[in-house]
Design a protein around this motif. Structure first.
Motif, PDB file in Angstrom:
ATOM      1  N   ILE A 199     -18.373  37.850  21.341  1.00 34.53           N
ATOM      2  CA  ILE A 199     -17.882  39.639  21.477  1.00 34.53           C
ATOM      3  C   ILE A 199     -18.692  40.572  21.928  1.00 34.53           C
ATOM      4  N   GLU A 200     -19.720  40.630  21.373  1.00 35.03           N
ATOM      5  CA  GLU A 200     -21.124  41.511  21.542  1.00 35.03           C
ATOM      6  C   GLU A 200     -21.647  41.110  23.445  1.00 35.03           C
ATOM      7  N   SER A 201     -22.044  39.470  23.570  1.00 30.34           N
ATOM      8  CA  SER A 201     -21.701  39.639  24.862  1.00 30.34           C
ATOM      9  C   SER A 201     -20.475  40.342  25.917  1.00 30.34           C
ATOM     10  N   TRP A 202     -19.448  39.571  25.667  1.00 33.27           N
ATOM     11  CA  TRP A 202     -17.578  40.343  26.176  1.00 33.27           C
ATOM     12  C   TRP A 202     -18.588  41.938  26.349  1.00 33.27           C
ATOM     13  N   ARG A 203     -18.710  43.045  25.250  1.00 32.11           N
ATOM     14  CA  ARG A 203     -18.901  44.107  25.110  1.00 32.11           C
ATOM     15  C   ARG A 203     -20.055  44.846  26.534  1.00 32.11           C
ATOM     16  N   GLN A 204     -21.003  43.859  26.452  1.00 34.61           N
ATOM     17  CA  GLN A 204     -22.228  43.938  27.511  1.00 34.61           C
ATOM     18  C   GLN A 204     -21.746  44.210  28.842  1.00 34.61           C
ATOM     19  N   THR A 205     -20.664  43.076  29.065  1.00 30.92           N
ATOM     20  CA  THR A 205     -20.228  43.004  30.042  1.00 30.92           C
ATOM     21  C   THR A 205     -19.375  43.449  30.441  1.00 30.92           C
ATOM     22  N   TYR A 206     -18.431  44.083  29.871  1.00 35.10           N
ATOM     23  CA  TYR A 206     -17.625  45.358  30.039  1.00 35.10           C
ATOM     24  C   TYR A 206     -17.869  46.763  30.397  1.00 35.10           C
ATOM     25  N   ASN A 207     -19.047  46.776  29.738  1.00 32.97           N
ATOM     26  CA  ASN A 207     -20.182  47.668  30.146  1.00 32.97           C
ATOM     27  C   ASN A 207     -21.073  48.228  31.142  1.00 32.97           C
ATOM     28  N   HIS A 208     -20.981  47.135  31.124  1.00 33.54           N
ATOM     29  CA  HIS A 208     -22.304  47.031  32.287  1.00 33.54           C
ATOM     30  C   HIS A 208     -21.893  45.911  33.752  1.00 33.54           C
ATOM     31  N   ARG A 209     -20.759  45.403  33.425  1.00 30.60           N
ATOM     32  CA  ARG A 209     -20.723  45.335  35.173  1.00 30.60           C
ATOM     33  C   ARG A 209     -19.519  45.316  35.088  1.00 30.60           C
ATOM     34  N   ARG A 210     -18.093  45.504  34.275  1.00 31.65           N
ATOM     35  CA  ARG A 210     -16.350  45.291  34.792  1.00 31.65           C
ATOM     36  C   ARG A 210     -16.373  46.206  35.436  1.00 31.65           C
ATOM     37  N   PRO A 211     -15.306  47.126  36.575  1.00 35.74           N
ATOM     38  CA  PRO A 211     -15.078  47.923  37.329  1.00 35.74           C
ATOM     39  C   PRO A 211     -14.258  48.309  36.071  1.00 35.74           C
ATOM     40  N   HIS A 212     -13.663  49.669  36.248  1.00 31.45           N
ATOM     41  CA  HIS A 212     -13.128  50.616  36.087  1.00 31.45           C
ATOM     42  C   HIS A 212     -11.813  51.388  36.852  1.00 31.45           C
ATOM     43  N   SER A 213     -10.714  50.950  37.154  1.00 30.97           N
ATOM     44  CA  SER A 213      -9.957  52.268  37.417  1.00 30.97           C
ATOM     45  C   SER A 213      -9.704  53.801  37.573  1.00 30.97           C
ATOM     46  N   GLY A 214     -10.143  53.924  36.397  1.00 29.65           N
ATOM     47  CA  GLY A 214     -10.335  55.365  35.805  1.00 29.65           C
ATOM     48  C   GLY A 214     -11.245  56.165  36.190  1.00 29.65           C
ATOM     49  N   ILE A 215     -12.153  55.163  36.462  1.00 31.52           N
ATOM     50  CA  ILE A 215     -13.537  56.049  37.012  1.00 31.52           C
ATOM     51  C   ILE A 215     -14.075  55.776  38.707  1.00 31.52           C
TER      52      ILE A 215
END
Length: 224
Positions: free
Chosen positions: A170-186
């Motif tokens: 879950i922590e690994s997924w959090r890091q991917t979400y924050n640093h690599r996953r593009p977000h349409s809202g921003i």
């Protein structure tokens, strides 16, 4: 008729004394929702909520998620078997020291969030609470949207053999979400990149600064 006979008849008939229920105070209203109070800059509004899963042995996992509504960063994904108000105070204390103090924290009316320990701590550190209306999860829409991504991309795809494995994945997924996953809202940026860009902008520099806490500032008693 003696006590033993009364007790036997009482057990046979399934009799019981009604348990007195304590009344709950509902703190939320529509003013606490994302429409009435929307984040305007980093550390303006944090959202907190729980999502649940389980390990392979059937034991439950209670995952506390905390996000910055403006940057969409996942500040924390804390995995535990259970959480209390004191646990939440300890986590927030660490985050306030490392990331700064938000203006508001938005949550539902869960017992951990409305506990005396949490409310006294937030009052002490001068952080506003923004409780949503009971039974209105859409008023905390950012964290609900985040939970749907977490469920689809991680929890529904992984079988956790142990508690420590759940924490790691879950922590690994959090890091991917924050640093690599593009977000349409921003604008298609990763949350960490968006936050970094904002931190170097003139708009961020013009914001009123809040005094940053130190570890020593949390050593004072919170509860009266």
């Amino acid at each position: 008729m003696n006590f033993k006979r009364i007790h036997r008849l009482w057990k046979q008939q399934g009799l019981k004394v009604p348990v007195k229920k304590a009344k709950k105070r509902r703190l939320g209203n529509s003013e606490g929702g994302v429409i009435r109070r929307s984040a305007e800059y980093p550390n303006h509004v944090w959202s907190v909520d729980f999502i649940f899963d389980r390990t392979e042995d059937g034991r439950s996992l209670k995952i506390l998620s905390l996000i910055d509504e403006f940057t969409r960063e996942c500040i924390a994904l804390e995995v535990g078997r259970k959480f209390t108000g004191d646990d939440l105070v300890a986590l927030l204390s660490d985050l306030f020291v490392s990331r700064g103090i938000p203006s508001f924290i938005r949550s539902d009316n869960g017992p951990e969030f409305i506990s005396k320990a949490v409310r006294s701590f937030l009052d002490f550190i001068e952080v506003g609470t923004s409780y949503i209306e009971p039974g209105s999860p859409w008023q905390n829409g950012y964290v609900e949207s985040f939970h749907s991504r977490l469920r689809d991309e991680c929890l529904s795809c992984e079988l956790f053999s142990s508690f420590s494995e759940a924490q790691s994945i879950i922590e690994s997924w959090r890091q991917t979400y924050n640093h690599r996953r593009p977000h349409s809202g921003i604008g298609g940026m990763a949350p960490a990149d968006f936050a970094s860009q904002w931190a170097t902008s003139a708009s961020f520099a013009a914001l009123p600064s809040r005094k940053q806490p130190t570890v020593e500032s949390f050593n004072q008693p919170v509860l009266s």
